[in-house]
Motif scaffolding. Sequence first.
Motif, mmCIF file in Angstrom:
data_model
loop_
_atom_site.group_PDB
_atom_site.id
_atom_site.type_symbol
_atom_site.label_atom_id
_atom_site.label_comp_id
_atom_site.label_asym_id
_atom_site.label_seq_id
_atom_site.Cartn_x
_atom_site.Cartn_y
_atom_site.Cartn_z
ATOM 1 N N GLU A 85 38.078 32.689 29.615
ATOM 2 C CA GLU A 85 39.419 32.598 30.205
ATOM 3 C C GLU A 85 39.651 33.813 31.088
ATOM 4 O O GLU A 85 39.234 34.914 30.740
ATOM 5 C CB GLU A 85 40.512 32.583 29.119
ATOM 6 C CG GLU A 85 40.898 31.237 28.597
ATOM 7 C CD GLU A 85 42.147 31.285 27.726
ATOM 8 O OE1 GLU A 85 42.682 30.206 27.443
ATOM 9 O OE2 GLU A 85 42.585 32.372 27.322
ATOM 10 N N ILE A 86 40.345 33.613 32.197
ATOM 11 C CA ILE A 86 40.777 34.724 33.044
ATOM 12 C C ILE A 86 42.249 34.493 33.374
ATOM 13 O O ILE A 86 42.620 33.445 33.904
ATOM 14 C CB ILE A 86 39.969 34.813 34.351
ATOM 15 C CG1 ILE A 86 38.478 34.970 34.056
ATOM 16 C CG2 ILE A 86 40.455 35.986 35.197
ATOM 17 C CD1 ILE A 86 37.606 34.964 35.306
ATOM 18 N N SER A 87 43.077 35.482 33.055
ATOM 19 C CA SER A 87 44.516 35.343 33.292
ATOM 20 C C SER A 87 44.858 35.670 34.743
ATOM 21 O O SER A 87 44.024 36.159 35.508
ATOM 22 C CB SER A 87 45.294 36.282 32.366
ATOM 23 O OG SER A 87 45.187 37.629 32.811
ATOM 24 N N SER A 88 46.092 35.411 35.097
ATOM 25 C CA SER A 88 46.561 35.713 36.452
ATOM 26 C C SER A 88 46.541 37.216 36.730
ATOM 27 O O SER A 88 46.582 37.636 37.885
ATOM 28 C CB SER A 88 47.978 35.165 36.657
ATOM 29 O OG SER A 88 48.868 35.709 35.690
ATOM 30 N N GLN A 89 46.459 38.029 35.656
ATOM 31 C CA GLN A 89 46.366 39.489 35.798
ATOM 32 C C GLN A 89 44.912 39.959 35.757
ATOM 33 O O GLN A 89 44.648 41.155 35.669
ATOM 34 C CB GLN A 89 47.162 40.164 34.679
ATOM 35 C CG GLN A 89 48.628 39.784 34.639
ATOM 36 C CD GLN A 89 49.354 40.160 35.918
ATOM 37 O OE1 GLN A 89 49.222 41.294 36.392
ATOM 38 N NE2 GLN A 89 50.098 39.223 36.491
ATOM 39 N N LYS A 121 38.674 27.738 34.069
ATOM 40 C CA LYS A 121 38.793 28.928 33.224
ATOM 41 C C LYS A 121 39.974 29.825 33.613
ATOM 42 O O LYS A 121 40.238 30.820 32.945
ATOM 43 C CB LYS A 121 37.494 29.754 33.289
ATOM 44 C CG LYS A 121 36.228 28.984 32.893
ATOM 45 C CD LYS A 121 36.281 28.515 31.461
ATOM 46 C CE LYS A 121 35.050 27.707 31.077
ATOM 47 N NZ LYS A 121 33.823 28.492 31.061
ATOM 48 N N LEU A 122 40.666 29.467 34.694
ATOM 49 C CA LEU A 122 41.797 30.274 35.156
ATOM 50 C C LEU A 122 43.078 29.833 34.455
ATOM 51 O O LEU A 122 43.412 28.647 34.431
ATOM 52 C CB LEU A 122 41.955 30.141 36.666
ATOM 53 C CG LEU A 122 40.734 30.505 37.518
ATOM 54 C CD1 LEU A 122 41.053 30.332 38.999
ATOM 55 C CD2 LEU A 122 40.258 31.926 37.231
ATOM 56 N N VAL A 123 43.807 30.793 33.869
ATOM 57 C CA VAL A 123 45.046 30.506 33.148
ATOM 58 C C VAL A 123 46.113 31.525 33.545
ATOM 59 O O VAL A 123 45.803 32.582 34.099
ATOM 60 C CB VAL A 123 44.819 30.567 31.617
ATOM 61 C CG1 VAL A 123 43.826 29.503 31.179
ATOM 62 C CG2 VAL A 123 44.334 31.946 31.176
ATOM 63 N N ASP A 124 47.369 31.201 33.259
ATOM 64 C CA ASP A 124 48.440 32.170 33.501
ATOM 65 C C ASP A 124 48.378 33.292 32.474
ATOM 66 O O ASP A 124 48.415 34.474 32.814
ATOM 67 C CB ASP A 124 49.805 31.473 33.456
ATOM 68 C CG ASP A 124 50.047 30.583 34.663
ATOM 69 O OD1 ASP A 124 49.490 30.890 35.744
ATOM 70 O OD2 ASP A 124 50.762 29.572 34.523
#
Length: 225
Positions: A85-89, A121-124
């Motif tokens: 997972e990779i967050s918006s930050q 894999k992109l998430v908030d």
Amino acid sequence: MNLKEMVGYKAAEFVKDGMTVGLGTGSTAYYMVEAIGKRVKEDGLQIVGVTTSFKTADHARALGIPLKDIDEVEKIDLTIDGADEISSQYQGIKGGGAAHLFEKIVANLSDKNIWIVDESKLVDELGAFPLPIEVVHFGSGQLFKLFEKKGYKPTWRNDKEGKQLVTDSGNLIIDLNMGLIEEPLKLAKWLDSLTGVVEHGLFLNCVNTVIVGTSEGPVVEEVNR
């Protein structure tokens, strides 16, 4: 070419002659190792690899990529690895492949870290993907109970045969099914303080470049640190 293969081959373009390169673990990193191996064989690329798992080491050797143990290098110029997972930050969860201890050691020794993912894999915010916690055997049940009391819904990581998975370091993994991690830095600090926890899968403030596979092609995102 699938999205994982796309970003794996794109990331291999960042590898230059003379580099010491950290080679990640997982289904996306697999294609990156393949691409680097192809460059070593066909283009005479001169590098040294440092691997993040026994599985990646076997793969790299089979492709003719020269390897060194992490204790044989002064530093690593570039590490390329996947992420769960990779967050918006641009914070991440890793460890779906049970290699996050080695992956974090290699990442921390690297001048630059590239993560390669497909857009799923992109998430908030982090937390939908279970957070892996690598723990020693002794007292692991007590840690499991502690995570239960915290409401983190822990589960033991099992292997394909249904037995408790044992990592390359001989440890166990407890996955925390949190749903949402509101304060990853605070959680990481708490996990770091727990005796018996060897490493957790929160990779914070460490990535420099993210390469995302999309239907339109690979997208390179630079992260300001």
